[in-house]
Motif scaffolding. Structure first.
Motif, PDB file in Angstrom:
ATOM      1  N   GLU A  31       0.985  -1.146   0.032  1.00 36.75           N
ATOM      2  CA  GLU A  31       0.113  -0.137  -0.074  1.00 36.75           C
ATOM      3  C   GLU A  31       0.926   1.231  -0.035  1.00 36.75           C
ATOM      4  O   GLU A  31       1.915   1.343   0.809  1.00 36.75           O
ATOM      5  CB  GLU A  31      -0.842  -0.082   1.235  1.00 36.75           C
ATOM      6  CG  GLU A  31      -1.961  -1.134   1.113  1.00 36.75           C
ATOM      7  CD  GLU A  31      -2.893  -0.817   2.355  1.00 36.75           C
ATOM      8  OE1 GLU A  31      -3.542   0.009   1.990  1.00 36.75           O
ATOM      9  OE2 GLU A  31      -3.048  -1.947   3.217  1.00 36.75           O
ATOM     10  N   ALA A  32       0.631   2.159  -0.907  1.00 37.88           N
ATOM     11  CA  ALA A  32       1.327   3.459  -1.101  1.00 37.88           C
ATOM     12  C   ALA A  32       0.603   4.669  -0.627  1.00 37.88           C
ATOM     13  O   ALA A  32      -0.832   4.672  -1.097  1.00 37.88           O
ATOM     14  CB  ALA A  32       2.135   3.288  -2.238  1.00 37.88           C
ATOM     15  N   VAL A  33       1.016   5.610  -0.162  1.00 38.46           N
ATOM     16  CA  VAL A  33       0.255   6.956   0.082  1.00 38.46           C
ATOM     17  C   VAL A  33       1.156   7.895  -0.272  1.00 38.46           C
ATOM     18  O   VAL A  33       2.059   7.941   0.039  1.00 38.46           O
ATOM     19  CB  VAL A  33       0.028   6.945   1.592  1.00 38.46           C
ATOM     20  CG1 VAL A  33      -0.741   8.289   1.916  1.00 38.46           C
ATOM     21  CG2 VAL A  33      -0.690   5.787   2.301  1.00 38.46           C
ATOM     22  N   ASP A  34       0.175   8.875  -1.055  1.00 37.77           N
ATOM     23  CA  ASP A  34       0.905  10.001  -1.656  1.00 37.77           C
ATOM     24  C   ASP A  34      -0.294  11.276  -1.363  1.00 37.77           C
ATOM     25  O   ASP A  34      -1.338  10.961  -1.190  1.00 37.77           O
ATOM     26  CB  ASP A  34       1.002  10.019  -3.067  1.00 37.77           C
ATOM     27  CG  ASP A  34       2.781  10.417  -3.445  1.00 37.77           C
ATOM     28  OD1 ASP A  34       3.226  10.968  -2.659  1.00 37.77           O
ATOM     29  OD2 ASP A  34       3.255   9.812  -4.057  1.00 37.77           O
ATOM     30  N   LEU A  35       0.378  12.497  -0.909  1.00 36.38           N
ATOM     31  CA  LEU A  35      -0.363  13.452  -0.763  1.00 36.38           C
ATOM     32  C   LEU A  35      -1.400  14.001  -1.759  1.00 36.38           C
ATOM     33  O   LEU A  35      -2.522  14.335  -1.583  1.00 36.38           O
ATOM     34  CB  LEU A  35       0.284  14.632  -0.248  1.00 36.38           C
ATOM     35  CG  LEU A  35      -0.546  15.719   0.146  1.00 36.38           C
ATOM     36  CD1 LEU A  35      -1.245  15.595   1.223  1.00 36.38           C
ATOM     37  CD2 LEU A  35       0.688  16.975   0.495  1.00 36.38           C
ATOM     38  N   ASP A  36      -0.913  14.122  -3.096  1.00 32.99           N
ATOM     39  CA  ASP A  36      -1.715  15.061  -4.184  1.00 32.99           C
ATOM     40  C   ASP A  36      -2.230  13.982  -4.989  1.00 32.99           C
ATOM     41  O   ASP A  36      -1.478  13.510  -6.112  1.00 32.99           O
ATOM     42  CB  ASP A  36      -0.581  15.949  -4.667  1.00 32.99           C
ATOM     43  CG  ASP A  36      -1.516  16.925  -5.602  1.00 32.99           C
ATOM     44  OD1 ASP A  36      -2.664  16.906  -5.820  1.00 32.99           O
ATOM     45  OD2 ASP A  36      -0.619  17.911  -5.758  1.00 32.99           O
ATOM     46  N   PRO A  37      -3.495  14.121  -5.468  1.00 32.66           N
ATOM     47  CA  PRO A  37      -4.034  13.151  -6.376  1.00 32.66           C
ATOM     48  C   PRO A  37      -3.937  13.802  -7.711  1.00 32.66           C
ATOM     49  O   PRO A  37      -4.066  13.116  -8.893  1.00 32.66           O
ATOM     50  CB  PRO A  37      -5.794  13.210  -5.812  1.00 32.66           C
ATOM     51  CG  PRO A  37      -5.961  14.343  -5.104  1.00 32.66           C
ATOM     52  CD  PRO A  37      -4.770  14.726  -4.348  1.00 32.66           C
ATOM     53  N   ALA A  38      -3.594  15.164  -8.180  1.00 25.65           N
ATOM     54  CA  ALA A  38      -3.456  15.537  -9.226  1.00 25.65           C
ATOM     55  C   ALA A  38      -2.016  15.121  -9.800  1.00 25.65           C
ATOM     56  O   ALA A  38      -1.719  15.221 -10.876  1.00 25.65           O
ATOM     57  CB  ALA A  38      -3.075  17.189  -8.771  1.00 25.65           C
ATOM     58  N   ASP A  54      -3.341  12.483   3.363  1.00 21.48           N
ATOM     59  CA  ASP A  54      -2.496  12.563   4.393  1.00 21.48           C
ATOM     60  C   ASP A  54      -1.938  11.411   5.044  1.00 21.48           C
ATOM     61  O   ASP A  54      -2.758  10.592   5.667  1.00 21.48           O
ATOM     62  CB  ASP A  54      -2.892  13.796   5.321  1.00 21.48           C
ATOM     63  CG  ASP A  54      -1.782  13.885   6.461  1.00 21.48           C
ATOM     64  OD1 ASP A  54      -0.727  14.435   6.276  1.00 21.48           O
ATOM     65  OD2 ASP A  54      -1.839  13.165   7.626  1.00 21.48           O
ATOM     66  N   ALA A  55      -0.684  11.097   4.960  1.00 22.59           N
ATOM     67  CA  ALA A  55       0.053   9.877   5.579  1.00 22.59           C
ATOM     68  C   ALA A  55      -0.043   9.774   6.906  1.00 22.59           C
ATOM     69  O   ALA A  55      -0.314   8.650   7.427  1.00 22.59           O
ATOM     70  CB  ALA A  55       1.377   9.701   5.036  1.00 22.59           C
ATOM     71  N   ARG A  56      -0.091  10.698   7.672  1.00 24.47           N
ATOM     72  CA  ARG A  56      -0.220  10.763   9.097  1.00 24.47           C
ATOM     73  C   ARG A  56      -1.615  10.206   9.519  1.00 24.47           C
ATOM     74  O   ARG A  56      -2.046   9.231  10.439  1.00 24.47           O
ATOM     75  CB  ARG A  56      -0.034  11.863   9.728  1.00 24.47           C
ATOM     76  CG  ARG A  56       1.508  12.478   9.832  1.00 24.47           C
ATOM     77  CD  ARG A  56       2.242  11.736  10.990  1.00 24.47           C
ATOM     78  NE  ARG A  56       1.715  11.952  12.515  1.00 24.47           N
ATOM     79  CZ  ARG A  56       2.013  13.036  13.195  1.00 24.47           C
ATOM     80  NH1 ARG A  56       2.940  13.728  12.989  1.00 24.47           N
ATOM     81  NH2 ARG A  56       1.480  13.168  14.444  1.00 24.47           N
ATOM     82  N   LEU A  57      -2.425  10.609   8.850  1.00 28.84           N
ATOM     83  CA  LEU A  57      -3.906  10.166   9.055  1.00 28.84           C
ATOM     84  C   LEU A  57      -4.356   8.850   8.549  1.00 28.84           C
ATOM     85  O   LEU A  57      -4.794   8.007   9.241  1.00 28.84           O
ATOM     86  CB  LEU A  57      -4.948  11.226   8.279  1.00 28.84           C
ATOM     87  CG  LEU A  57      -5.039  12.559   8.802  1.00 28.84           C
ATOM     88  CD1 LEU A  57      -5.915  13.394   8.057  1.00 28.84           C
ATOM     89  CD2 LEU A  57      -5.610  12.606  10.292  1.00 28.84           C
ATOM     90  N   ALA A  91       7.785  22.544   8.122  1.00 31.96           N
ATOM     91  CA  ALA A  91       6.689  21.934   9.322  1.00 31.96           C
ATOM     92  C   ALA A  91       6.114  20.845   8.945  1.00 31.96           C
ATOM     93  O   ALA A  91       5.772  19.611   9.696  1.00 31.96           O
ATOM     94  CB  ALA A  91       6.225  23.041   9.805  1.00 31.96           C
ATOM     95  N   GLY A  92       5.641  20.764   7.560  1.00 26.67           N
ATOM     96  CA  GLY A  92       4.858  19.678   7.136  1.00 26.67           C
ATOM     97  C   GLY A  92       5.629  18.298   7.115  1.00 26.67           C
ATOM     98  O   GLY A  92       5.175  17.416   7.303  1.00 26.67           O
ATOM     99  N   LEU A  93       6.879  18.426   6.628  1.00 24.68           N
ATOM    100  CA  LEU A  93       7.786  17.329   6.408  1.00 24.68           C
ATOM    101  C   LEU A  93       8.027  16.749   7.794  1.00 24.68           C
ATOM    102  O   LEU A  93       8.557  15.661   8.110  1.00 24.68           O
ATOM    103  CB  LEU A  93       8.967  17.632   5.537  1.00 24.68           C
ATOM    104  CG  LEU A  93       8.669  17.836   4.164  1.00 24.68           C
ATOM    105  CD1 LEU A  93      10.045  18.237   3.447  1.00 24.68           C
ATOM    106  CD2 LEU A  93       8.416  16.503   3.466  1.00 24.68           C
ATOM    107  N   LEU A 113      -4.489  16.817  12.022  1.00 29.75           N
ATOM    108  CA  LEU A 113      -5.501  16.640  11.096  1.00 29.75           C
ATOM    109  C   LEU A 113      -4.519  16.351   9.629  1.00 29.75           C
ATOM    110  O   LEU A 113      -5.144  15.586   8.693  1.00 29.75           O
ATOM    111  CB  LEU A 113      -6.550  17.291  10.809  1.00 29.75           C
ATOM    112  CG  LEU A 113      -7.464  17.501  11.969  1.00 29.75           C
ATOM    113  CD1 LEU A 113      -7.508  18.692  12.985  1.00 29.75           C
ATOM    114  CD2 LEU A 113      -8.944  17.229  11.440  1.00 29.75           C
ATOM    115  N   GLY A 114      -3.651  16.923   9.694  1.00 31.27           N
ATOM    116  CA  GLY A 114      -2.608  16.573   8.252  1.00 31.27           C
ATOM    117  C   GLY A 114      -2.875  17.726   7.399  1.00 31.27           C
ATOM    118  O   GLY A 114      -3.387  18.976   7.764  1.00 31.27           O
TER     119      GLY A 114
END
Length: 736
Positions: free
Chosen positions: A303-310, A340-343, A365-367, A581-582
């Motif tokens: 399973e892979a998680v990336d932030l931006d669906p675009a 968001d991977a944290r969520l 801060a996000g990273l 919340l991410g």
């Protein structure tokens, strides 16, 4: 006016951040420069408040803004990083120069506009403070609408030129409306018509203009720009060079059609550390070649998680245009998620054998959220027994020193608070491996070689020789010995992002070695340093002497202090919301709108009250005491709300409205107090400039200094101590 300012600020900030690779230091510098230039325009416009044709002057300023918006975009895209390739960072001097060059044409007219609007609105001098408050409230309402429009629509469906074309058209329409019924000269009507037609034409060709200016921009020298599209998380630019397709987001490489040896290290070594990995979670890099490397192992699920669906359609579109195919996974075991991977980790129902964190160093801060004590705890809960967590940091194969050593020691000590077994593998990118089972990791390269052969993994770089070399006992002992040299490194947490501070120093060492000593000195800052502002205020008070000067000094310091307080709270609130919340981009627009709505509410409530605000400093004293108390207790509120994400979101939203209301209420009170015998528009210009200067200081203080160095609690207490200086001056001026 408020709508335009918000759209211009966001669009130009995104353009500059793409040039600067957008860590929070450059964000703070850009925002600080913006506020200072607008403040300069407001201060310079005090004389213009005496103009006879105020409506015409305001119309001229809006027409100038309509024409200068697209010009500023052309300017920022012609700024070239001399001698640097795409993805390389500029120095601090270049950051400041580029910000000044880009923002000056837009910010000066915006600063003028507030004074002109206040002057035009204050026809009845007996009610002048109320008219000033309504202008301030109306500007804030416009900013709310601009923020919502950009974050919910323009950021995803309009190019930068398209967004500016809409803003320019609104300015031209507003100028025309101002001219109706006024004795406006013919040149003004002509310029208004030209500006409206130009804005309509630009709107029609905005997409073509956007791609054309990107292709001719010096920042992409050596690359062929294939496409440029807006995204809610940062503009996406697809390029081709030497047969390699790359996608950049806000100037940072997020996808490449060619994998390198780092993909093999990231994939193979952590998976070889687990005796039988079946379920793997990949955070970041889901669209590159890394998933293919991972699937060479006999997994049941990846399973892979990336932030931006675009990113997915952008990569596919760029690959089709350039006739280069992105690395397809084409495997039923692969499952791609966007968000968001944290969520995702926090709410994961499944348990994973290996979690691979493939994100850059915590330069923002996000990273930083993926290197904190809280995230490591969440990752451990998502791992099955004997599971392995892997992440990397920029390092050295042999010798660590300076902020690189501090960053590595902090990461090592933080992860050891959660995981009982940790191994650090030296290299240009140090790999941290952590197991939730004591003795769960092997230091024996021969065992890893056997697993590599048994799984029939075909690896060009991570082979038998590399494994034996990377895990040589003396290399591991050397690195661990260097990490032990750092006595009790502070832990990296969501509310105390110390790793983010270390990366600042790494960045400064790289782009401006001459400032390395300054950065090292700042790293030793303490909360009590804020108390030094009090004697400085007393010195200024001694110089002022006259009662009228004391009254004005108190008003200026009060509005600057409250403006800085509001900006510090806003930065801290966004950090808390993000940690809880991410990267909820839609919520970001709503949060900014909540703060601006608070500004409008506070100013409007003061405008409705018929009171002689110039007669006493008590309202300013009460506001400053309230702000200091809020700053003192705010960290406890944030800490209590963070464990429940929904509660944290509600708390941050309410705090933004309340603090914004306090900031908005202080502005007209301070203007009335400062006014004396001068006109309300001139007084409003000075107080507006002081408000912006204080906000600029708060933005820089919170984003670049206090929060990284002191954490949320330290930054909040630092602000509380700073407020003592204006409070003392206002107390002394109570009788004036």
């Amino acid at each position: 006016m408020g709508f335009t300012a918000l759209i211009a600020q966001v669009v130009l900030a995104r353009e500059l951040l793409s040039l600067f690779l957008g860590n929070e230091l450059t964000i703070a510098l850009v925002l600080t420069m913006w506020l200072l230039i607008v403040a300069a325009g407001s201060a310079m416009a005090a004389r213009a408040a005496r103009l006879a044709q105020r409506r015409n002057a305001f119309a001229w300023s809006q027409l100038a803004t309509a024409l200068l918006l697209p010009i500023s975009l052309l300017v920022v895209r012609r700024i070239g990083p001399s001698g640097l390739a795409a993805g390389e960072a500029l120095g601090l001097g270049a950051v400041l120069a580029a910000s000044l060059e880009t923002l000056l044409p837009v910010c000066l007219p915006l600063g003028f506009q507030f004074v002109l609007a206040a002057s035009a609105a204050s026809r009845d001098r007996s009610n002048a403070p109320a008219s000033l408050a309504y202008v301030y409230a109306a500007e804030s309402v416009g900013a709310v609408l601009g923020g919502l429009a950009f974050h919910f629509y323009l950021s995803q469906h309009a190019s930068a030129f398209g967004a500016f074309a809409i803003a320019s058209l609104l300015n031209a329409a507003s100028a025309t409306w101002l001219l109706l019924g006024a004795l406006a000269p013919k040149p003004l009507w002509l310029v208004s018509a030209v500006a409206a037609c130009a804005a309509l034409a630009l709107l029609g060709v905005s997409s073509s203009a956007d791609l054309l200016t990107m292709r001719s921009s010096p920042r992409w020298g050596g690359y062929t720009v294939v496409s440029h599209s807006p995204s809610r998380y940062g503009d996406l630019v697809s390029t081709v060079r030497a047969g390699q397709l790359s996608v950049f987001q806000s100037g940072v490489l997020v996808y490449s059609s060619e994998s390198d040896e780092s993909d093999e290290v990231t994939a193979h070594l952590p998976l070889l550390e687990h005796p039988n990995p079946k379920a793997v979670l990949l955070i970041g890099g889901a669209l590159g070649g890394l998933p293919r490397k991972i699937l060479e192992h006999p997994l049941a699920r990846l399973e892979a998680v990336d932030l931006d669906p675009a990113l997915l359609p952008e990569v596919a579109r760029a690959a089709l245009t350039s006739e280069l195919a992105p690395a397809p996974v084409g495997d039923a075991r692969f499952h791609l998620h966007f968000g968001d991977a944290r969520l995702f980790v926090r709410s994961a129902a499944a348990r994973y054998d290996v979690i691979l964190v493939n994100v850059p160093d915590p330069t923002t801060a996000g990273l930083n959220r993926f290197f904190t004590l809280e995230f490591f705890s969440e990752a451990r809960r998502a791992l099955a027994s004997g599971g392995v967590l892997a992440f990397s940091l920029t390092g050295s194969p042999h010798l660590l020193s300076g902020p690189v050593l501090l960053a590595a020691a902090t990461a090592d000590d933080t992860v050891r608070q959660v995981f009982p077994d940790v191994v650090v593998v030296p290299g240009d990118h140090m790999l941290f491996l952590a197991s939730n089972k004591p003795g769960g990791l092997t230091r024996d390269p021969e065992l890893l070689v056997q697993r590599l052969a048994r799984r029939n993994v075909r690896s060009e770089f991570v082979n038998e020789a590399w494994l034996r070399d990377a895990l040589l006992p003396f290399r591991a002992a050397s690195i661990e010995g260097q990490l032990r040299q750092v006595a009790r490194p502070p832990l990296n947490t969501d509310l105390d992002p110390i790793s983010y501070c270390h990366q600042y120093r790494v960045w400064v060492d790289q782009v401006s070695p001459g400032l390395a000593g300054v950065a090292a000195s700042l790293s030793r800052i303490r909360v009590w340093w804020a108390a030094l502002a009090t004697p400085l205020a007393l010195i200024a008070l001694a110089i002022a002497r006259r009662r009228s000067a004391t009254r004005k000094l108190g008003a200026v310091l009060a509005v600057a202090g409250i403006g800085g307080f509001g900006m510090v709270v806003e930065v801290m609130g966004l950090l808390v919301f993000q940690s809880a919340l991410g990267y909820l981009y839609y919520a970001l627009g709503a949060l900014v709108a909540a703060f601006m709505a608070g500004l409008a509410l506070g100013a409007a409530l003061i405008a409705r009250r018929q009171a002689d605000w110039a007669g006493s400093a008590r309202p300013l004293v009460a506001a400053l005491v309230t702000a200091a108390l809020v700053a003192a207790v705010l960290p406890a509120v944030f800490r209590a709300a963070m464990p429940v994400p929904a509660l944290a979101a509600i708390a941050v939203g309410i705090i933004f409205v309340l603090v914004g209301s306090l900031v908005g209420a202080v502005f007209p009170i301070a203007a009335a107090r400062y006014r004396g015998g001068s006109g309300i528009a001139a007084a409003g210009g000075v107080i507006y400039a002081a408000d912006l200067i204080g906000s600029a200081g708060g933005a820089f203080l919170a984003g670049a200094v206090a929060v990284p160095l002191l954490g949320v609690a330290g930054a909040s207490h630092f602000m509380a101590l700073l407020l003592i200086a204006p409070l003392l001056v206002c107390l002394i001026s109570l009788g004036d």
